[in-house]
Write a protein that holds these residues in place. Structure first.
Motif, PDB file in Angstrom:
ATOM      1  N   ALA A 135       1.664   1.621  -8.496  1.00 44.55           N
ATOM      2  CA  ALA A 135       2.643   2.127  -7.535  1.00 44.55           C
ATOM      3  C   ALA A 135       2.928   3.610  -7.746  1.00 44.55           C
ATOM      4  CB  ALA A 135       3.940   1.338  -7.652  1.00 44.55           C
ATOM      5  N   GLY A 136       2.620   4.142  -8.922  1.00 42.41           N
ATOM      6  CA  GLY A 136       2.858   5.555  -9.197  1.00 42.41           C
ATOM      7  C   GLY A 136       4.235   5.839  -9.740  1.00 42.41           C
ATOM      8  N   LYS A 137       4.940   4.834 -10.238  1.00 39.40           N
ATOM      9  CA  LYS A 137       6.310   5.035 -10.716  1.00 39.40           C
ATOM     10  C   LYS A 137       6.378   5.849 -12.002  1.00 39.40           C
ATOM     11  CE  LYS A 137       8.749   1.249  -8.622  1.00 39.40           C
ATOM     12  NZ  LYS A 137       9.758   0.231  -8.833  1.00 39.40           N
TER      13      LYS A 137
ATOM     14  N   PRO B  51       6.123  12.083 -11.797  1.00 39.58           N
ATOM     15  CA  PRO B  51       7.292  12.787 -11.259  1.00 39.58           C
ATOM     16  C   PRO B  51       7.237  12.942  -9.737  1.00 39.58           C
ATOM     17  CG  PRO B  51       5.856  14.303 -12.415  1.00 39.58           C
ATOM     18  CD  PRO B  51       5.317  12.938 -12.658  1.00 39.58           C
ATOM     19  N   THR B  52       6.075  12.744  -9.139  1.00 37.02           N
ATOM     20  CA  THR B  52       5.935  12.860  -7.687  1.00 37.02           C
ATOM     21  C   THR B  52       6.109  11.513  -6.993  1.00 37.02           C
ATOM     22  OG1 THR B  52       3.550  12.572  -7.880  1.00 37.02           O
ATOM     23  CG2 THR B  52       4.398  14.836  -7.847  1.00 37.02           C
ATOM     24  N   TYR B  53       6.714  10.535  -7.653  1.00 34.81           N
ATOM     25  CA  TYR B  53       6.868   9.196  -7.076  1.00 34.81           C
ATOM     26  C   TYR B  53       7.776   9.237  -5.846  1.00 34.81           C
ATOM     27  CZ  TYR B  53       8.512   4.437  -6.406  1.00 34.81           C
ATOM     28  OH  TYR B  53       8.849   3.239  -5.849  1.00 34.81           O
ATOM     29  N   ALA B  54       7.317   8.584  -4.797  1.00 38.43           N
ATOM     30  CA  ALA B  54       8.120   8.377  -3.601  1.00 38.43           C
ATOM     31  C   ALA B  54       7.902   6.917  -3.181  1.00 38.43           C
ATOM     32  CB  ALA B  54       7.695   9.319  -2.483  1.00 38.43           C
ATOM     33  N   PRO B  55       8.971   6.156  -2.971  1.00 35.92           N
ATOM     34  CA  PRO B  55       8.805   4.726  -2.711  1.00 35.92           C
ATOM     35  C   PRO B  55       8.093   4.408  -1.397  1.00 35.92           C
ATOM     36  CG  PRO B  55      11.108   5.368  -2.556  1.00 35.92           C
ATOM     37  CD  PRO B  55      10.360   6.553  -3.059  1.00 35.92           C
ATOM     38  N   HIS B  56       7.999   5.369  -0.495  1.00 36.69           N
ATOM     39  CA  HIS B  56       7.363   5.106   0.785  1.00 36.69           C
ATOM     40  C   HIS B  56       5.922   5.604   0.844  1.00 36.69           C
ATOM     41  CE1 HIS B  56       8.984   9.158   0.969  1.00 36.69           C
ATOM     42  NE2 HIS B  56       8.106   9.416   1.933  1.00 36.69           N
ATOM     43  N   MET B  57       5.393   6.083  -0.292  1.00 38.68           N
ATOM     44  CA  MET B  57       4.019   6.571  -0.343  1.00 38.68           C
ATOM     45  C   MET B  57       3.273   5.957  -1.510  1.00 38.68           C
ATOM     46  SD  MET B  57       4.280  10.569   0.607  1.00 38.68           S
ATOM     47  CE  MET B  57       2.518  10.725   0.816  1.00 38.68           C
ATOM     48  N   ASP B  58       1.955   5.851  -1.356  1.00 36.08           N
ATOM     49  CA  ASP B  58       1.105   5.321  -2.416  1.00 36.08           C
ATOM     50  C   ASP B  58       0.589   6.490  -3.245  1.00 36.08           C
ATOM     51  OD1 ASP B  58      -0.561   3.886  -4.023  1.00 36.08           O
ATOM     52  OD2 ASP B  58      -2.113   3.586  -2.508  1.00 36.08           O
TER      53      ASP B  58
ATOM     54  N   LYS C 109       2.337  -3.475   3.787  1.00 33.68           N
ATOM     55  CA  LYS C 109       1.078  -2.741   3.926  1.00 33.68           C
ATOM     56  C   LYS C 109       0.862  -1.819   2.735  1.00 33.68           C
ATOM     57  CE  LYS C 109       1.933  -1.871   8.590  1.00 33.68           C
ATOM     58  NZ  LYS C 109       1.830  -0.950   9.728  1.00 33.68           N
ATOM     59  N   LEU C 110       1.938  -1.240   2.255  1.00 36.15           N
ATOM     60  CA  LEU C 110       1.855  -0.339   1.116  1.00 36.15           C
ATOM     61  C   LEU C 110       1.392  -1.091  -0.134  1.00 36.15           C
ATOM     62  CD1 LEU C 110       2.359   2.544   0.177  1.00 36.15           C
ATOM     63  CD2 LEU C 110       4.711   1.908  -0.289  1.00 36.15           C
ATOM     64  N   GLY C 111       1.912  -2.291  -0.355  1.00 30.83           N
ATOM     65  CA  GLY C 111       1.497  -3.099  -1.494  1.00 30.83           C
ATOM     66  C   GLY C 111       0.037  -3.498  -1.408  1.00 30.83           C
ATOM     67  N   ARG C 112      -0.446  -3.784  -0.195  1.00 27.37           N
ATOM     68  CA  ARG C 112      -1.853  -4.132  -0.026  1.00 27.37           C
ATOM     69  C   ARG C 112      -2.758  -2.932  -0.309  1.00 27.37           C
ATOM     70  NH1 ARG C 112       0.645  -7.296   3.873  1.00 27.37           N
ATOM     71  NH2 ARG C 112       0.368  -5.813   5.568  1.00 27.37           N
ATOM     72  N   ARG C 113      -2.264  -1.732  -0.007  1.00 29.04           N
ATOM     73  CA  ARG C 113      -3.030  -0.532  -0.327  1.00 29.04           C
ATOM     74  C   ARG C 113      -3.039  -0.283  -1.839  1.00 29.04           C
ATOM     75  NH1 ARG C 113      -1.240   4.522   2.957  1.00 29.04           N
ATOM     76  NH2 ARG C 113       0.320   2.945   3.312  1.00 29.04           N
ATOM     77  N   MET C 114      -1.938  -0.596  -2.511  1.00 33.52           N
ATOM     78  CA  MET C 114      -1.858  -0.391  -3.955  1.00 33.52           C
ATOM     79  C   MET C 114      -2.795  -1.323  -4.716  1.00 33.52           C
ATOM     80  SD  MET C 114       2.207  -0.093  -4.510  1.00 33.52           S
ATOM     81  CE  MET C 114       3.179   1.180  -3.758  1.00 33.52           C
TER      82      MET C 114
END
Length: 153
Positions: free
Chosen positions: A41-43, A46-53, A117-122
Motif C-alpha cells: 500500500a506504500g504506508k 513519506p509520500t503515502y496518500a490513501p487514495h493513490m497506489d 479497485k485500489l486494493g486490486r491494483r495493489m
C-alpha cells in the motif's frame, strides 16, 4: 482567517517503486501478511496518500515453507463458492499448501488490503513463488529483512 486543509496528492513522477525480496521460510503466515500489506500500500513512505497506489513490488520466495502455529495446519479451512446452489467448496491449509502454496500467502495478504479497485491494483504488485527461484533478477530486488522470529517445531 480560516486555514483550509488540503489533501496531499503526490505527483506521478514523485512515486518511486522498489523491488523487495522476502524469504518466507519458517515465518508465521499472519505475521508475514501483516508486514507485506502496508508495503504494497506504500504506508512506509513519506509520500503515502490513501487514495493513490504508491507501494513497492514484493517478491516472496519459499512460499511452501511458510508455517502456521498451533493446530492451525489442521483447523484452518479455506472456502470458495462456484456461484451455483450447493457450490461451497472447502479445503484445509495442509491440502492447499501442498497443491498451490502461493495461494496461501496471496489470500492472506489480499484479506489485509482494501476491497476496492485500489486494493486490486495493489495485490498485482505481489509476486509469490513456491521455491527459492524467481524470474525477477532483472529488477534486482533488495533483500528485505522483516525481523520476524522464525518458528521451528
Amino acid at each position: 482567517m480560516v486555514k483550509r486543509q488540503t489533501t496531499y496528492t503526490p505527483k506521478p513522477d514523485h512515486i518511486s517503486r522498489r523491488w523487495l525480496l522476502v524469504d518466507a521460510a519458517e515465518i508465521p503466515l499472519g505475521r508475514l501478511a501483516s508486514r507485506l500489506a502496508p508495503i504494497l500500500a506504500g504506508k512506509h513512505k513519506p509520500t503515502y496518500a490513501p487514495h493513490m497506489d504508491g507501494g513497492d513490488f514484493v517478491v516472496v520466495v519459499n512460499a511452501e515453507k511458510v508455517v502456521v502455529t498451533s493446530t492451525n495446519s489442521q483447523d484452518k479451512i479455506y472456502y470458495r463458492h462456484s456461484g451455483y446452489p450447493g457450490g461451497l467448496k472447502e479445503e484445509s491449509f495442509e491440502s492447499l499448501i501442498e497443491r498451490r502454496p502461493e495461494a496461501v500467502i496471496e489470500r492472506a495478504v489480499r484479506g489485509m488490503l482494501p476491497k476496492t479497485k485500489l486494493g486490486r491494483r495493489m495485490i498485482r504488485k505481489l509476486k509469490v513463488y513456491a521455491g527459492p527461484d524467481h524470474p525477477h533478477q532483472a529488477q534486482s530486488p533488495e533483500v528485505l529483512d522483516l525481523a520476524i522470529r522464525k518458528v521451528s517445531f
